[in-house]
Design an enzyme around this catalytic site. Structure first.
Site, short mmCIF file in Angstrom:
data_model
loop_
_atom_site.label_atom_id
_atom_site.label_comp_id
_atom_site.label_asym_id
_atom_site.label_seq_id
_atom_site.Cartn_x
_atom_site.Cartn_y
_atom_site.Cartn_z
CB THR A 170 -0.93 0.05 1.24
OG1 THR A 170 -0.10 0.22 2.40
CG2 THR A 170 -1.75 -1.21 1.39
CG HIS A 171 0.34 4.38 1.29
ND1 HIS A 171 -0.45 5.50 1.17
CD2 HIS A 171 -0.29 3.59 2.20
CE1 HIS A 171 -1.50 5.40 1.98
NE2 HIS A 171 -1.43 4.24 2.61
CB SER A 292 18.42 1.81 -26.21
OG SER A 292 19.17 2.98 -26.46
CE LYS A 298 17.18 1.39 -20.85
NZ LYS A 298 16.97 2.78 -21.25
CD GLU A 305 8.29 2.17 -21.55
OE1 GLU A 305 8.86 3.03 -20.88
OE2 GLU A 305 8.81 1.63 -22.53
CE1 TYR A 332 -26.88 12.42 -38.25
CE2 TYR A 332 -27.22 14.38 -39.60
CZ TYR A 332 -26.44 13.30 -39.21
OH TYR A 332 -25.20 13.12 -39.79
CD GLN A 337 -19.99 12.95 -41.73
OE1 GLN A 337 -20.96 12.64 -42.39
NE2 GLN A 337 -19.06 13.77 -42.16
N1 ARG Z 1 -22.60 10.52 -42.92
C1 ARG Z 1 -23.68 10.87 -42.08
C2 ARG Z 1 -23.33 10.59 -40.60
O1 ARG Z 1 -22.43 9.88 -40.39
C3 ARG Z 1 -24.88 10.09 -42.45
C4 ARG Z 1 -26.17 10.75 -42.07
C5 ARG Z 1 -26.37 11.94 -42.92
N2 ARG Z 1 -27.64 12.52 -42.65
C6 ARG Z 1 -27.89 13.78 -43.04
N3 ARG Z 1 -29.07 14.25 -42.75
N4 ARG Z 1 -27.01 14.49 -43.66
O2 ARG Z 1 -23.93 11.09 -39.68
#
Ligand code: ARG
Length: 468
Positions: A170-171, A292, A298, A305, A332, A337
């Site tokens: 611990t620590h 290295s 090395k 890492e 949307y 995207q």
């Molecule tokens: N390439 C677009 C995306 O990945 C697809 C959907 C496009 N829809 C739109 N209304 N432009 O989101």
């Protein structure tokens, strides 16, 4: 010159200007076209996109929204396009913006104008939501398998090294002796929870969004349940606006990946420390170390890492997506995207790191005598001595002080003034902790047995899913 003259050649169907034709009078700015295009990365979704389209077109045919013959023609065409992409016979075009339009155009080349009927009762908004859900579900499964493999090699390593007693820390100060196997199995528990997180989030991702169309649903008499069943979804999404606009399931996947990376980074860090000359507790296999360019002696633990370092990258993917999603108005928006690159990066990074760790661990050897020597440090018996005094009736706080003073005097080279309690050996200390979750051999053997049972029911050793 990509879009030059497009208005003069309206019959040219080879640019995504196809979808701009009615509304626009000017061609897209070429720099914007490139900026807007996602095909360089969303090409990864071609399998999901085509499978989704096939389910959709079957539904359109069954419902009489398009004729059965058109539906059949489109389905066959899509199968051919899928094969063409797999065989690398289709060259994706940036002018066609994204994977959805590229596939529709490939279909048009195959079957002609009937291809245009595929997009009936659908929008790219619900189409991309479907593709991403299918992709995330598949990746949950694949990461789950990768994780099961890592858990299995961890349990193997614990079993091979059951005899070795290690100073527990611990620590980063020596604290109490434990079995090395107990220490290794601690990671098993972390990875088991990670595995469960991917499985649990699958339940929330498993909703079929198609039918939401652009945002409000569609006027066509669709059968969403049928599409869901065709694609193996458990249910359909309950709200079209939510379905096209949220990506919480993507964020959840990247969070699960981040947590897993955090656990991997801890294991990587310990292997780095333990393999240093200062510790000399373990030896990392040559195959996973680098040299290295200047210092001939090395042998660097680069694999570990890099795993440690790549953890930051996956956290970055999570912050990137969360920030993209923040304060987005319904529904949307093109911002969405930007969900894909962080997702793909997280998938590649996590799966890459899991493969490296699982490949390396079976070859990591532990330096038993050196570890046991470190665990024989008599000060590690302090707690057990205090426990012993306490069990004879001394209040534990007093016992704690007494043993502390004893250890200080020893460290200062002063002989103890009172007769010493008999100091227990590391083995005695380890074996005295026999309860569930303790470090005694019986408890750890039990842990390993339960781990194996867990892996059996998690269906380890199933062949990898094809195509990824
Ligand atoms: N390439 C677009 C995306 O990945 C697809 C959907 C496009 N829809 C739109 N209304 N432009 O989101």
């Amino acid at each position: 010159m990509r879009n030059a003259g497009y208005m003069k050649e309206p019959e040219d169907k080879t640019t995504s200007d196809g979808i701009r034709k009615g509304r626009f009078t000017e061609a897209m700015d070429p720099a914007f076209a490139r900026f807007n295009a996602s095909i360089s990365f969303d090409r990864r979704l071609y399998e999901e996109d085509i499978k989704g389209s096939i389910a959709h077109v079957r539904m359109l045919g069954r419902q009489g929204i398009i004729t059965a013959e058109d539906a059949r023609k489109i389905e066959q065409g899509l199968e051919q396009v899928l094969q063409d992409i797999r065989d690398q016979r289709i060259e994706f075009k940036e002018e066609l913006e994204d994977i959805h339009i590229n596939i529709e155009e490939a279909l048009r080349k195959r079957i002609g104008e009937t291809a245009g009927k595929l997009h009936t009762a659908r929008s790219r908004n619900d189409q991309v939501a479907l593709d991403i859900r299918m992709y995330v579900l598949k990746q949950c499964d694949l990461v789950g398998r990768d994780l099961a493999r890592l858990m299995s090699v961890l349990a193997d390593s614990a079993e091979r090294n059951l005899a070795i007693i290690l100073p527990g820390y611990t620590h980063l100060q020596r604290a109490q002796p434990v079995l090395l196997a107990h220490h290794l199995m601690a990671y098993f528990q972390m990875f088991r929870r990670d595995w469960e997180r991917f499985r649990d989030s699958t339940a929330r991702t498993d909703e079929m969004p198609l039918g939401s169309a652009a945002l409000a649903g569609t006027t066509f008499d669709i059968d969403r349940q049928f599409v869901a069943e065709e694609l193996g979804f458990s249910r359909v999404t309950a709200n079209s606006m939510d379905a096209v606009s949220d990506r919480d399931f993507v964020a959840e996947f990247i969070f699960n990946s981040s947590m897993l990376m955090m656990h991997l980074s801890r294991l990587a860090e310990e292997l780095i420390m333990w393999s240093s000359q200062e510790f000399n507790f373990c030896n990392l296999p040559d195959a996973f170390c680098s040299g290295s360019s200047i210092m001939p002696q090395k042998r660097n633990p680069d694999a570990c890492e890099l795993i440690r370092g790549k953890t930051g990258r996956v956290y970055g993917d999570l912050v990137s997506l969360m920030t993209t999603l923040k304060a987005l108005p319904m529904t949307y928006n093109k911002d969405l995207q930007e969900d894909k690159e962080p997702l793909f990066d997280a998938v590649d990074t996590v799966r890459g790191c899991l493969a490296i760790m699982s490949g390396m661990l079976p070859e990591v050897t532990f330096n038993g005598p050196r570890i046991m020597q470190a665990a024989s440090d008599p000060s590690l018996a302090a707690t057990d001595l205090a426990d012993k005094l306490a069990s004879k009736g001394k209040p534990f706080r007093e016992a704690h002080e007494l043993v502390g003073a004893l250890i200080r005097r020893k460290a200062e080279g002063i002989a103890p003034s009172e007769p010493e309690e008999e100091v227990p050996t590391p083995r005695q200390m380890v074996e005295a902790r026999r309860h569930t979750g303790g470090t005694a051999s019986v408890s750890v053997t039990e842990q390993i047995a339960e781990a194996r049972a867990f892996l059996d029911q998690a269906r380890v050793g199933k062949p990898e899913v094809a195509g990824d």
